[in-house]
Enzyme design. Structure first.
Site, PDB file in Angstrom:
ATOM      1  N   GLU A  40      -3.067  -8.798   4.380  1.00  0.00           N
ATOM      2  CA  GLU A  40      -2.782 -10.097   3.774  1.00  0.00           C
ATOM      3  C   GLU A  40      -1.995 -11.004   4.714  1.00  0.00           C
ATOM      4  O   GLU A  40      -2.057 -12.229   4.612  1.00  0.00           O
ATOM      5  CB  GLU A  40      -1.994  -9.864   2.478  1.00  0.00           C
ATOM      6  N   HIS A  76     -11.900  16.167   7.997  1.00  0.00           N
ATOM      7  CA  HIS A  76     -13.185  16.736   7.580  1.00  0.00           C
ATOM      8  C   HIS A  76     -14.026  15.711   6.840  1.00  0.00           C
ATOM      9  O   HIS A  76     -14.942  16.059   6.114  1.00  0.00           O
ATOM     10  CB  HIS A  76     -12.925  17.971   6.705  1.00  0.00           C
ATOM     11  N   LYS A 100      -6.630 -15.994  -7.603  1.00  0.00           N
ATOM     12  CA  LYS A 100      -5.806 -16.030  -8.824  1.00  0.00           C
ATOM     13  C   LYS A 100      -6.159 -17.254  -9.656  1.00  0.00           C
ATOM     14  O   LYS A 100      -6.250 -17.195 -10.878  1.00  0.00           O
ATOM     15  CB  LYS A 100      -4.320 -16.105  -8.456  1.00  0.00           C
TER      16      LYS A 100
HETATM   17  O1  PA5 Z   1       2.219 -10.401  -0.961  1.00  0.00           O
HETATM   18  C1  PA5 Z   1       1.928 -11.232  -1.800  1.00  0.00           C
HETATM   19  O2  PA5 Z   1       2.418 -12.365  -1.800  1.00  0.00           O
HETATM   20  C2  PA5 Z   1       0.967 -10.922  -2.931  1.00  0.00           C
HETATM   21  O3  PA5 Z   1       0.310  -9.726  -2.742  1.00  0.00           O
HETATM   22  C3  PA5 Z   1       1.726 -10.862  -4.241  1.00  0.00           C
HETATM   23  O4  PA5 Z   1       2.747  -9.922  -4.156  1.00  0.00           O
HETATM   24  C4  PA5 Z   1       0.828 -10.524  -5.420  1.00  0.00           C
HETATM   25  O5  PA5 Z   1      -0.276 -11.376  -5.456  1.00  0.00           O
HETATM   26  C5  PA5 Z   1       1.602 -10.651  -6.715  1.00  0.00           C
HETATM   27  O6  PA5 Z   1       2.177 -11.918  -6.825  1.00  0.00           O
HETATM   28  P1  PA5 Z   1       3.368 -12.212  -7.801  1.00  0.00           P
HETATM   29  O7  PA5 Z   1       4.529 -11.371  -7.388  1.00  0.00           O
HETATM   30  O8  PA5 Z   1       3.646 -13.658  -7.629  1.00  0.00           O
HETATM   31  O9  PA5 Z   1       2.892 -11.877  -9.182  1.00  0.00           O
END
Ligand code: PA5
Length: 471
Positions: free
Chosen positions: A288, A314, A427
């Site tokens: 990410e 394996h 989202k």
């Molecule tokens: O690293 C990130 O920003 C995302 O993976 C969020 O943690 C994830 O989408 C969850 O978001 P939130 O904490 O706003 O619910």
């Protein structure tokens, strides 16, 4: 390295002189990568000084961690279970640390469960299995606007109301942004207990904030030690010069394999209990943070893959050895394991007697070396990382090490490692499809776009046309 922590980072198997086949890093290429790294560190430091990047400060929030540990110990007098609701960066760090320090087998506090999915076939039974009268719920969302976590929270509140009536609020802790989002509004409206996620710390960099510390402290993890390890790593990073600095060295190596000699995949091969959960946390951090489009429209990124030693020797090792040369490997293990058992001599044949009387760990270690040896013979670039002890200090230090490496590599790649526009877009579409007010246009645009898709479905069963028998 600091007094209390011990690591061995071995980069010799990416060096040109040790790696035949052309994928090793030569001195000029390494110097070029190091130059980029130095520039990137300066940029991140500027962002840090301007208050835009907050993860380097987390190891030093010791007063806050102590308060969290005190709160957790008070809670443990009333509750036996802690249920975490959250997803991505709001869940993976907690699970990684918990498993890395020993998990359920080493538990000192409440029983911890992390619900990071809305698959009804998993979440509903998990909720049902909790004794709600003795359960405290930590709902974690930095944005306070993630549909999955919101749905989990609504269902959990209903279950709490059913079990404890008007006392439901006492069972709930919300961990979220200090100002923004639905969660913050709920905290204010209902007078709920809450902790803050620092606005300048993104989800996947937040494990050392209340996001990880609150549930971990409740489960009995010594959160002050977690921070102390991370603080030692921060100090190593800040005060170690040039190529003796493990963060800068690692960042240069991975930058090389991202930009100069791009390997599209990085495989973490973990050897040691709990480390595969750490690999899951790293996967999100790496994917990410680095999988992005630059301003000029070009794409960058490296697919993070996980393999568990010895099991996946394996399963995946054949591909890694003889398949395409599109991967860089990171082997991670504990320096010392916990269990000491030996293999009895069962006789029968040399293949059995060879093992007789030997600690089982000798075999595990030989498998580790053997797999590295085989990949090295095939000319694959390999980094080895060994973690001194399976405890909070070392785990905190290791996670912080990777946060820095990721941030620096992202900066070198010319992208913002701290945003996640792709995740946000997904989202928004999901919320629009669920009928969010104000998102009607987004929903319509999406539905029009997919309306033209011609589906190629194959059905087997009652709806399928009856087959004629061939004669
Ligand atoms: O690293 C990130 O920003 C995302 O993976 C969020 O943690 C994830 O989408 C969850 O978001 P939130 O904490 O706003 O619910």
């Amino acid at each position: 390295m600091g007094d209390g922590i011990r690591f061995r980072f071995d980069f010799s198997l990416v060096g040109e002189s040790n790696l035949h086949g052309g994928d090793g890093i030569g001195a000029p290429a390494f110097r070029a990568a190091m130059w980029k790294v130095d520039k990137a560190v300066q940029e991140i430091e500027k962002k840090h000084e301007r208050g835009e990047v907050g993860f380097p400060d987390l190891p030093f929030l010791v007063k806050e961690a102590r308060a969290i540990a005190r709160d957790a110990s008070a809670l443990s007098k009333e509750y036996t279970h802690i249920l975490v609701l959250g997803i991505g960066g709001s869940a993976l760090g907690t699970r990684a640390v918990y498993e890395a320090v020993g998990g359920e087998a080493a538990r000192r506090g409440m029983k911890l469960s992390v619900a990071d999915n809305v698959d009804p076939d998993e979440f509903i039974p998990l909720l049902r299995a909790h004794p709600m009268k003795r359960t405290v719920v930590a709902a974690i969302s930095k944005s306070g606007g993630t549909a999955e976590t919101n749905a989990q929270l609504s269902m959990t509140i209903a279950a709490l109301k059913k079990a404890v009536g008007p006392q439901w609020k006492e069972h709930l802790i919300l961990i979220t942004d200090p100002v923004k989002g639905v969660f913050r509004r709920m905290v204010v409206a209902e007078g709920l207990k809450s902790y803050l996620v620092p606005p300048n710390v993104g989800g996947r960099f937040s494990v050392l904030s209340p996001v990880g510390l609150v549930p971990l402290a409740a489960a009995g993890v010594r959160v002050e030690r977690l921070l102390s390890g991370a603080a030692q790593m921060e100090s190593v990073f800040l005060h170690t010069k040039g190529t003796d600095n493990p963060v800068r060295f690692a960042a240069a190596v991975y930058t090389h394999y991202l930009l100069q000699n791009p390997k599209h995949i990085q495989v973490w091969f973990t050897y040691g209990a709990g480390l595969s959960r750490v690999a899951e946390w790293w996967q999100q951090l790496w994917a990410e943070s680095l999988g992005k489009k630059r301003k000029d429209g070009t794409s960058v990124g490296q697919t993070p893959a996980r393999a568990v030693g010895v099991t996946d020797q394996h399963s995946q090792a054949q591909l890694y050895q003889d398949g395409p040369s599109d991967k860089v490997f990171t082997f991670v293990r504990w320096m010392k394991g916990r269990e000491r058992g030996s293999v009895p001599d069962a006789g029968f044949a040399p293949a059995m007697t060879m093992l007789g009387g030997r600690p089982l760990r000798d075999l595990f270690d030989a498998e580790f070396e053997g797999t590295i040896g085989a990949l090295w013979s095939a000319g694959r670039p390999i980094v080895r990382m060994e973690i001194g002890e399976r405890n909070e200090e070392h785990v905190g230090a290791f996670l912080h090490f990777w946060e820095w490496v990721t941030a620096i590599v992202g900066e070198c790649a010319g992208i913002d490692p701290f945003d996640q526009p792709g995740v946000e877009e997904g989202k928004k579409i999901a919320r629009a499809l669920m009928g969010e007010k104000g998102s009607e246009k987004r929903r319509q645009a999406f539905e029009e776009r997919v309306a033209g898709i011609r589906r190629a479905e194959i059905r087997i069963g009652e709806d399928a046309p009856a087959r004629k028998r061939r004669r």
